[in-house]
Structure formats: structure tokens, C-alpha cells
Write a protein that holds these residues in place. Structure first.
Motif, PDB file in Angstrom:
ATOM      1  N   ALA A 114     -28.347  44.248  14.317  1.00  0.00           N
ATOM      2  CA  ALA A 114     -27.343  45.312  14.278  1.00  0.00           C
ATOM      3  C   ALA A 114     -25.978  44.761  13.870  1.00  0.00           C
ATOM      4  O   ALA A 114     -25.319  45.298  12.968  1.00  0.00           O
ATOM      5  CB  ALA A 114     -27.252  45.988  15.644  1.00  0.00           C
ATOM      6  N   PHE A 115     -25.553  43.669  14.491  1.00  0.00           N
ATOM      7  CA  PHE A 115     -24.215  43.136  14.237  1.00  0.00           C
ATOM      8  C   PHE A 115     -24.067  42.629  12.804  1.00  0.00           C
ATOM      9  O   PHE A 115     -23.028  42.838  12.176  1.00  0.00           O
ATOM     10  CB  PHE A 115     -23.891  42.026  15.234  1.00  0.00           C
ATOM     11  CG  PHE A 115     -23.353  42.527  16.543  1.00  0.00           C
ATOM     12  CD1 PHE A 115     -21.989  42.567  16.790  1.00  0.00           C
ATOM     13  CD2 PHE A 115     -24.205  42.977  17.547  1.00  0.00           C
ATOM     14  CE1 PHE A 115     -21.483  43.033  17.997  1.00  0.00           C
ATOM     15  CE2 PHE A 115     -23.719  43.446  18.755  1.00  0.00           C
ATOM     16  CZ  PHE A 115     -22.350  43.482  18.983  1.00  0.00           C
ATOM     17  N   ILE A 116     -25.087  41.947  12.278  1.00  0.00           N
ATOM     18  CA  ILE A 116     -24.949  41.415  10.930  1.00  0.00           C
ATOM     19  C   ILE A 116     -24.930  42.544   9.908  1.00  0.00           C
ATOM     20  O   ILE A 116     -24.203  42.490   8.906  1.00  0.00           O
ATOM     21  CB  ILE A 116     -26.057  40.387  10.614  1.00  0.00           C
ATOM     22  CG1 ILE A 116     -25.714  39.615   9.333  1.00  0.00           C
ATOM     23  CG2 ILE A 116     -27.415  41.044  10.479  1.00  0.00           C
ATOM     24  CD1 ILE A 116     -26.659  38.458   9.047  1.00  0.00           C
TER      25      ILE A 116
ATOM     26  N   LEU B 223     -23.560  51.919  18.944  1.00  0.00           N
ATOM     27  CA  LEU B 223     -23.109  50.539  18.938  1.00  0.00           C
ATOM     28  C   LEU B 223     -21.832  50.473  18.105  1.00  0.00           C
ATOM     29  O   LEU B 223     -21.733  51.126  17.056  1.00  0.00           O
ATOM     30  CB  LEU B 223     -24.161  49.617  18.324  1.00  0.00           C
ATOM     31  CG  LEU B 223     -25.527  49.515  19.011  1.00  0.00           C
ATOM     32  CD1 LEU B 223     -26.313  48.354  18.408  1.00  0.00           C
ATOM     33  CD2 LEU B 223     -25.414  49.353  20.513  1.00  0.00           C
ATOM     34  N   PRO B 224     -20.826  49.703  18.528  1.00  0.00           N
ATOM     35  CA  PRO B 224     -19.554  49.647  17.791  1.00  0.00           C
ATOM     36  C   PRO B 224     -19.751  49.172  16.350  1.00  0.00           C
ATOM     37  O   PRO B 224     -20.618  48.339  16.062  1.00  0.00           O
ATOM     38  CB  PRO B 224     -18.724  48.647  18.597  1.00  0.00           C
ATOM     39  CG  PRO B 224     -19.326  48.667  19.965  1.00  0.00           C
ATOM     40  CD  PRO B 224     -20.788  48.889  19.750  1.00  0.00           C
ATOM     41  N   ALA B 225     -18.941  49.693  15.448  1.00  0.00           N
ATOM     42  CA  ALA B 225     -19.035  49.353  14.025  1.00  0.00           C
ATOM     43  C   ALA B 225     -18.090  48.215  13.675  1.00  0.00           C
ATOM     44  O   ALA B 225     -17.097  47.971  14.362  1.00  0.00           O
ATOM     45  CB  ALA B 225     -18.692  50.580  13.184  1.00  0.00           C
TER      46      ALA B 225
ATOM     47  N   ALA C 278     -24.542  50.371  11.940  1.00  0.00           N
ATOM     48  CA  ALA C 278     -25.856  49.933  11.464  1.00  0.00           C
ATOM     49  C   ALA C 278     -26.772  49.765  12.664  1.00  0.00           C
ATOM     50  O   ALA C 278     -26.406  49.099  13.639  1.00  0.00           O
ATOM     51  CB  ALA C 278     -25.749  48.632  10.685  1.00  0.00           C
ATOM     52  N   ILE C 279     -27.954  50.355  12.585  1.00  0.00           N
ATOM     53  CA  ILE C 279     -28.835  50.416  13.744  1.00  0.00           C
ATOM     54  C   ILE C 279     -30.265  50.039  13.375  1.00  0.00           C
ATOM     55  O   ILE C 279     -30.894  50.715  12.552  1.00  0.00           O
ATOM     56  CB  ILE C 279     -28.832  51.837  14.346  1.00  0.00           C
ATOM     57  CG1 ILE C 279     -27.410  52.289  14.662  1.00  0.00           C
ATOM     58  CG2 ILE C 279     -29.707  51.890  15.592  1.00  0.00           C
ATOM     59  CD1 ILE C 279     -26.689  51.447  15.690  1.00  0.00           C
ATOM     60  N   PRO C 280     -30.818  48.979  13.959  1.00  0.00           N
ATOM     61  CA  PRO C 280     -32.245  48.703  13.782  1.00  0.00           C
ATOM     62  C   PRO C 280     -33.054  49.658  14.651  1.00  0.00           C
ATOM     63  O   PRO C 280     -32.516  50.261  15.588  1.00  0.00           O
ATOM     64  CB  PRO C 280     -32.389  47.263  14.275  1.00  0.00           C
ATOM     65  CG  PRO C 280     -31.298  47.117  15.297  1.00  0.00           C
ATOM     66  CD  PRO C 280     -30.161  47.977  14.818  1.00  0.00           C
TER      67      PRO C 280
ATOM     68  N   VAL D 222     -31.343  50.861   9.750  1.00  0.00           N
ATOM     69  CA  VAL D 222     -31.730  49.846   8.767  1.00  0.00           C
ATOM     70  C   VAL D 222     -33.232  49.595   8.936  1.00  0.00           C
ATOM     71  O   VAL D 222     -33.758  49.646  10.047  1.00  0.00           O
ATOM     72  CB  VAL D 222     -30.933  48.540   8.946  1.00  0.00           C
ATOM     73  CG1 VAL D 222     -29.463  48.786   8.671  1.00  0.00           C
ATOM     74  CG2 VAL D 222     -31.112  47.967  10.348  1.00  0.00           C
ATOM     75  N   PRO D 223     -33.952  49.354   7.837  1.00  0.00           N
ATOM     76  CA  PRO D 223     -35.415  49.205   7.893  1.00  0.00           C
ATOM     77  C   PRO D 223     -35.846  47.978   8.692  1.00  0.00           C
ATOM     78  O   PRO D 223     -35.132  46.980   8.778  1.00  0.00           O
ATOM     79  CB  PRO D 223     -35.819  49.065   6.420  1.00  0.00           C
ATOM     80  CG  PRO D 223     -34.675  49.614   5.649  1.00  0.00           C
ATOM     81  CD  PRO D 223     -33.447  49.304   6.462  1.00  0.00           C
TER      82      PRO D 223
END
Length: 454
Positions: free
Chosen positions: A231-233, A321-323, A328-330, A406-407
Motif C-alpha cells: 500500500a505505502f509504495i 489508509l493515508p495517501a 492505493a489499496i491492495p 492495485v492488482p
């Protein structure tokens, strides 16, 4: 035989990856596979409830075996849906059967397929769909869907990224989870902070300053796999893998930003990022005992934490989750597959059951009982779900966040590489002398070696 043996070896590689969507068998309410995907609960359904939901097939009905994972509320939901389907028609009898964790179920499913004893319908953890599709266990649903005018476009597009293998439609999203922020709204308000939570990395630092000064751990989450780093990357504009999964992409500016940010959080006392065998249990206990003000966890944990917070005397709130550069979310959770090698009658019955599980009635029931996101647009737009979201806004955050999915990986080699990423994160967190650039370079070589052999 060589193909089957190779598949069994792959299962061991997946154990860490799948913990992101499921963790250990449920202790209270659903991952993983983390246990961040919310699989907290008993190991399986109560015997009485299992018998109630899994009535033996009569001679007049065609028996459809359905394998599912995780216990407690998730088991009750799957058993309940099987019962609802059985009562809705008189041709098929779905027998729902608990199989343990995702890893447990995958091993059993492979063995059953080799022995020609596979169920008709089974859950596949989303990151393993590619493996089961390529192995020929998961049936191509394309012709069935076209024949019955099954509305694939009604399924949330963000959840369909792992439904296709080599151009074939092999899996239907079901009981899907994503990570969210769950916060002690009572503590945040007491400290003058917005209970809606931090919207970006900078705001998370501000929350950390305020909360740490009050003597409470601001944020806590476990590293049971690569889920949160993924998520963070991605939030920083990067990714773990390149597009065709032939090489890793985390040795990048975005990867450095993500790890350096984690270190800034931990060194300043703004976050406790847990490692070790019990980290998936510890962060939950810390939050419910009000030793941690915010956690990152699976949306499938929402019901568990709402109930636990009530018992502990505080209110919760939820948030994305903070941007950084973007949200971006798995994803985690599962997909439904129809197993090859069954009779025509069983296949037709299994497909009817899958279609039922995609109905508004079933999707609403599943989401309200567990916290998993509903997979179809029409179920979210139903009056029942709209009312539920109005009365329980904490549940809607997860669905709203689906826009930023994200996939997940599709290949076995990528799954093995992901397990090495977990090792990288543990090494980085446990040794503060290690620089982000150095460890990313080290594990780039390790992971690319794995991918080149896959």
C-alpha cells in the motif's frame, strides 16, 4: 504427476503471502490472509451450526459440495447462504464445508483434485487464482456467463483484476477484503483530533505527535506479509512488481520513500510496526485495551472491533489508509471457482450457486454479517444496503476505497517473491542501522532471482 508435485511445492511458498488475507483460523471475525485480513475467530463453525447449514443432500436433489475458509461469523455466513440457496429451489442441495485457512484449503483442494474428489465450488484466495487457473483446476466460466447473460459488468471492476487467467474468466470475487484504518474516535476527540482520521502521510505525522505526547501509541499494525508495504509504495507512486511480474520494481524512489517514512514513524514513537509470530494478535489486543489509538487492519475486522470497542467503552471510526501521491489499496479475501472434473449436473448446480452468491440478497447478507465489501454495484445501490451504510458508516469506507485498488500477483513465482519481501521488511524494522536503499537493492537481487526461475 510432475505438474501435481510442482503445485504442492508452490503451496509452501504461498503460506506467508496468503496470511495477508486470512491469518490464522478465526478467533473472532476474520487477511490475509494476516492476521491483518481480519480472520480472527474460532477454527471452525460450531457443530450444531454446521449441521444446520449443511443439510445432507436428499436422493431427489443433486449434491453440490462447497468448500469455504475461516470460522465464526464467516462460517455462519457461508452456512447461512448455503441454507438460503437450498430453500430457494428444489433441484440442488449445497453442502457447505469448512476447510480451515486459505493455505489449508488450497492444500486440501489440490490433493482432492488429484484424487478426483474435489468439491464443485471452492474459495480461492485472490492471489492464488492464477495458480489454480493455470493448473486446470478452476473452470473457464466464459461460456456459462455468456449463455446466462451473467452481468460481469455489475461486479466492481477493481475486484476483477484477479478473475482472469490467460484471458479466461475463471473466478468470481466473493468475500473480498482491503486494509483500512480503524481508530479510537473517543481518544482522538479527547486529544483534539478529527475522528475522521489523517488523510495523508503528513497528517499522520501530526496525529503521531499529538497522541505520543499523551502517552498512547498513535498507530500500530503488523507485518505478517507485504500487504501494508504494498500500500505505502503504491501511495508513493511505485509498485512491488513490474507489469508482467518478470521483475520487482520496489528498488525505486517510491520504495525508499515508503521505508524511510516507516522509519520516521517508528523512530519518533508515532507507530509501532510489529513483527514476529504473534504480531497479528498483539495489535488487536493493544487497540481494544486502548494502548493504541489507531490501527491498520482488514475491513473484515470491522464487526469484531465494533463489538470489542463497545465492551471496552469507546467508539470507533474508520478511514482510508493515508495517501502520499495518491491513495492505493491492495486487496485480500477470496474468489469463487467452479472446479473442473465434475459431472454436468454438478457443474450446472455449482454455477447456479455462484450466481446466487452474486445476487443482491446474498451480497448484502454477506457484507452486513462480516464487513467484507460487497462485490456488485447493484447490491451497494440497493435500498437495504443504502440504509445499512447510513446507519453504519464505518462499513462504507471500505467500499468507497475500492476505487484505489492495485492488482494482486497472479504467478507462483511472484507469490514466492512476495514472501521474501516480508523477510526484507522484518530485517529493516529490526535493525535500525540498515538503510532503505541498501536493503531494497539486496532484496531486488534475491527476488529477481526467484522470478527468473519461475
Amino acid at each position: 504427476m510432475k505438474k501435481h508435485m510442482s503445485f504442492l511445492l508452490i503451496l509452501a511458498m504461498l503460506a506467508t503471502l496468503l496470511a495477508g488475507c486470512g491469518g490464522k483460523p478465526q478467533q473472532k471475525e476474520n487477511e490475509p490472509d494476516t492476521n491483518v485480513s481480519g480472520d480472527n475467530g474460532k477454527e471452525g463453525p460450531d457443530e450444531e451450526k454446521e449441521l444446520e447449514g449443511s443439510t445432507n443432500a436428499s436422493t431427489e436433489r443433486i449434491k453440490i459440495d462447497f468448500w469455504y475458509c475461516w470460522g465464526d461469523a464467516i462460517a455462519e455466513t457461508n452456512e447461512g447462504l448455503a441454507k438460503m440457496f437450498n430453500e430457494s429451489q428444489d433441484k440442488y442441495e449445497v453442502v457447505a464445508s469448512y476447510q480451515g485457512s486459505y493455505v489449508d484449503e488450497m492444500a486440501k483442494l489440490q490433493a482432492a483434485y488429484v484424487a478426483k474428489e474435489q468439491p464443485t465450488v471452492a474459495l480461492n484466495e485472490t492471489a492464488s487464482v492464477g495458480i489454480f487457473g493455470k493448473a486446470g483446476i478452476a473452470m473457464d466460466l466464459t461460456e456459462l456467463a455468456e449463455r446466462d447473460n451473467f452481468d460481469v459488468d455489475n461486479i466492481n471492476a477493481g475486484l476483477m483484476t484477479n478473475s482472469y487467467v490467460d484471458g479466461k474468466f475463471v473466478a468470481v470475487p466473493y468475500m473480498r477484503s482491503i486494509p483500512i484504518m480503524i481508530m479510537n474516535a473517543t481518544v482522538l476527540e479527547k486529544n483534539g483530533l478529527d475522528p475522521a482520521g489523517p488523510k495523508n502521510w503528513d497528517e499522520l505525522l501530526e496525529y503521531g505527535k499529538v497522541l505520543s505526547a499523551s502517552g498512547i501509541t498513535p498507530l500500530e499494525f503488523p507485518v505478517t506479509n507485504e500487504w501494508y508495504f504494498e500500500a505505502f509504495i503504491n501511495q508513493a507512486g511505485g509498485s512491488l512488481l513490474n507489469e508482467d511480474e518478470s521483475a520487482v520494481a520496489f528498488h525505486s524512489e517510491a520504495g525508499v520513500k515508503a521505508l524511510d517514512y516507516w522509519r520516521e514513524l517508528t523512530e519518533n514513537g508515532y507507530a509501532n510496526i510489529l513483527t514476529g509470530a504473534d504480531c497479528g494478535t498483539i495489535f488487536k489486543a493493544d487497540f481494544l485495551s486502548q494502548n493504541a489509538a489507531m490501527i491498520m487492519t482488514s475491513c473484515a475486522d470491522i464487526t469484531y472491533f465494533i463489538d470489542g470497542a463497545k465492551e471496552s467503552g469507546f467508539e470507533i471510526s474508520t478511514a482510508f489508509l493515508p495517501a502520499k501521491d495518491t491513495y492505493a489499496i491492495p486487496t485480500g479475501g477470496a474468489q469463487l471457482i467452479l472446479c473442473n472434473g465434475k459431472s454436468q449436473e454438478e457443474t450446472e448446480g455449482g454455477w447456479e450457486f455462484i450466481k446466487f452468491l452474486c445476487s443482491d440478497e446474498a451480497q448484502v447478507y454477506m457484507s452486513q454479517k462480516t464487513g467484507y465489501v460487497p462485490a456488485t454495484y447493484s447490491s451497494v445501490e440497493s435500498d437495504t444496503m443504502k440504509t445499512f451504510y447510513q446507519e453504519n458508516p464505518s462499513y462504507k469506507v471500505a467500499f468507497d476505497q475500492l476505487e484505489y485498488i492495485v492488482p494482486r500477483p497472479l504467478t507462483a513465482a511472484a507469490a514466492e517473491a512476495y514472501s521474501s519481501i516480508k523477510t526484507m521488511l522484518e530485517e529493516f524494522l529490526l535493525d535500525t542501522s540498515i538503510q532503505s536503499e541498501d536493503i531494497l537493492k539486496k532484496y531486488e537481487e534475491i527476488c529477481n532471482g526467484i522470478l527468473s526461475e519461475g
